[in-house]
Write a protein that holds these residues in place. Structure first.
Motif, PDB file in Angstrom:
ATOM      1  N   GLY A 194     -61.051  31.237 -15.368  1.00 45.49           N
ATOM      2  CA  GLY A 194     -59.913  30.857 -14.540  1.00 45.49           C
ATOM      3  C   GLY A 194     -58.802  30.345 -15.428  1.00 45.49           C
ATOM      4  O   GLY A 194     -59.035  29.941 -16.579  1.00 45.49           O
ATOM      5  N   LYS A 195     -57.585  30.320 -14.923  1.00 43.53           N
ATOM      6  CA  LYS A 195     -56.415  30.048 -15.763  1.00 43.53           C
ATOM      7  C   LYS A 195     -56.450  28.678 -16.444  1.00 43.53           C
ATOM      8  O   LYS A 195     -55.840  28.492 -17.496  1.00 43.53           O
ATOM      9  N   SER A 201     -56.978  28.638 -21.005  1.00 40.30           N
ATOM     10  CA  SER A 201     -55.938  27.641 -21.294  1.00 40.30           C
ATOM     11  C   SER A 201     -55.616  27.555 -22.781  1.00 40.30           C
ATOM     12  O   SER A 201     -54.617  26.940 -23.169  1.00 40.30           O
ATOM     13  N   GLY A 202     -56.471  28.138 -23.616  1.00 38.06           N
ATOM     14  CA  GLY A 202     -56.289  28.077 -25.068  1.00 38.06           C
ATOM     15  C   GLY A 202     -56.903  26.848 -25.693  1.00 38.06           C
ATOM     16  O   GLY A 202     -56.939  26.713 -26.931  1.00 38.06           O
ATOM     17  N   HIS A 230     -59.293  38.499 -21.087  1.00 34.52           N
ATOM     18  CA  HIS A 230     -58.746  37.866 -22.284  1.00 34.52           C
ATOM     19  C   HIS A 230     -59.384  38.404 -23.564  1.00 34.52           C
ATOM     20  O   HIS A 230     -59.657  37.657 -24.508  1.00 34.52           O
ATOM     21  N   SER A 231     -59.605  39.699 -23.595  1.00 36.96           N
ATOM     22  CA  SER A 231     -60.256  40.303 -24.765  1.00 36.96           C
ATOM     23  C   SER A 231     -59.411  40.160 -26.023  1.00 36.96           C
ATOM     24  O   SER A 231     -59.940  39.928 -27.120  1.00 36.96           O
ATOM     25  N   ALA A 290     -58.545  21.194 -15.751  1.00 39.47           N
ATOM     26  CA  ALA A 290     -58.019  21.022 -14.389  1.00 39.47           C
ATOM     27  C   ALA A 290     -59.108  21.294 -13.364  1.00 39.47           C
ATOM     28  O   ALA A 290     -60.130  21.905 -13.675  1.00 39.47           O
ATOM     29  N   ALA A 291     -58.887  20.868 -12.149  1.00 40.67           N
ATOM     30  CA  ALA A 291     -59.888  20.956 -11.080  1.00 40.67           C
ATOM     31  C   ALA A 291     -60.554  22.325 -11.063  1.00 40.67           C
ATOM     32  O   ALA A 291     -59.922  23.338 -11.353  1.00 40.67           O
ATOM     33  N   PRO A 292     -61.835  22.355 -10.732  1.00 42.56           N
ATOM     34  CA  PRO A 292     -62.578  23.614 -10.753  1.00 42.56           C
ATOM     35  C   PRO A 292     -62.036  24.615  -9.745  1.00 42.56           C
ATOM     36  O   PRO A 292     -61.272  24.269  -8.842  1.00 42.56           O
TER      37      PRO A 292
END
Length: 375
Positions: A194-195, A201-202, A230-231, A290-292
């Motif tokens: 997830g983002k 998020s990096g 995100h390959s 951040a929240a799940p």
């Protein structure tokens, strides 16, 4: 060709009256279905197993009383779902009645089997479980959540069975094979997807850097969805860290060696946190991203704190992203407090999992009882 094979299988199977059908969307679904499937086969029941994964291990394995068919995802699979004729349909796929997974009026009983210990009322869509006749619940928290949802949303009554968690049972058995193979110098990083999660998020880059600097080896295990989306970023991590020799990317969650040999786990909101703590009785380092993920924005009206939120401080320690440099020190603290966490984890298992070690038998007996009763 797979398309021709899929069409032939979908057409031929839809013309037959089937007994017990198991459907696996992904190759990893086998990990969750296998304990129940094996117990039914031991009892002499014939199973039709349908998979949409070309890499499903059962496609190349011959097993008595087990007939395996491939039907690829898409319109052909949707045709089969709508026209299937079966006494019992078992799957780990949610959202029955939605998207391509339409109900067939000629399937007598739909049974859902969980592929995670995470909450039923937050990470899934509101109506994800509404249309199943039976749900095999892995633990007390999920049964309570489904009962509360059934009452709040006024769903038609469904059967909720105390099943257990087959993947955990299998892991506990496999741990015996590995013996004392845990390496305290190797860290497994296995985030959710997830983002806002560690990889997307990096933030994972900083985690890897901090752990490697302290002399640990690192195995990064991305979620399958992250591998798809995100390959390029994962390739950049390989180029940056692999030349140093102490970093590797585990390409598949079905590859189990890292899980059974890495002495530490770092995750965010992934269900692997439960599995690692409950299998090894070792605490987990959670990074508080951040929240799940939540697909049901109404989850708070159910009035139950999701287990993936409450369990983190029971079986490990939580690190804020702003304090990410402290992760190596947290790993040291977790090991120093192993005795305390062992007690906590024992308690958490009792609060989270039904039928520890016996989910396959419990699930098989439940399915057979439903068939015998004609429900």
């Amino acid at each position: 060709m797979r398309i021709i094979e899929s069409f032939r299988n979908a057409y031929n199977l839809s013309r037959r009256r089937l007994g017990i059908v198991f459907y696996a969307e992904a190759a990893s679904d086998y990990l969750f279905l296998e304990p129940v499937l094996s117990r039914l086969l031991e009892k002499g029941r014939t199973i039709i197993y349908i998979t949409s994964s070309a890499t499903d291990p059962l496609l190349t394995k011959k097993t008595p009383h087990l007939d395996v068919y491939f039907i690829q995802d898409g319109g052909i699979l949707g045709f089969f779902f709508q026209n299937a004729k079966a006494d019992m349909f078992v799957t780990t796929v949610t959202d029955l009645g939605s998207f391509y997974f339409k109900k067939s009026p000629q399937v007598a009983h739909y049974c859902y089997l969980f592929h995670s210990l995470n909450s039923a009322h937050m990470v899934y869509r509101r109506d994800a479980f509404k249309h199943y006749d039976s749900i095999l619940c892995p633990g007390p928290h999920i049964m309570a959540e489904l009962q509360a949802m059934q009452q709040y949303y006024q769903w038609a009554p469904r059967c909720l069975a105390a099943h257990g968690y087959g993947k955990l049972d299998s892991m506990l058995e496999k741990k015996k094979q590995y013996g004392d193979a845990m390496d305290d110098n190797t860290v497994l990083i296995a985030p959710s997807w997830g983002k806002d999660c560690l990889i997307e998020s990096g933030l994972v880059r900083k985690v890897i850097q901090n752990v490697l600097i302290r002399g640990h080896k690192v195995v990064l295990q991305p979620h399958p969805m992250t591998l798809k989306s995100h390959s390029a970023f994962l390739e950049s991590l390989k180029k940056e860290f692999q030349p140093k020799g102490d970093f590797a990317v585990n390409p598949s969650i079905a590859s189990e060696q890292a899980f059974f040999t890495c002495g530490h786990l770092i995750t965010d909101w992934s269900g692997i946190g439960y599995e690692y703590a409950f299998t090894h009785h070792r605490p987990v380092c959670y990074v508080d991203t951040a929240a799940p993920k939540r697909r049901n924005d109404e989850y708070q009206v159910i009035g139950i704190t999701p287990r993936e939120i409450s369990i983190r401080e029971e079986v490990g320690m939580v690190v804020k992203p702003s304090e990410i440099d402290s992760v190596p020190d947290i790993l040291v603290q977790l090991r120093q407090n192993q005795a305390m966490f062992t007690t906590r984890i024992d308690h958490a298992i009792k609060q989270t999992v039904f039928q520890l070690g016996g989910s396959g038998q419990a699930g098989a007996e439940y399915i057979l009882s439903q068939l015998e009763s004609g429900k």
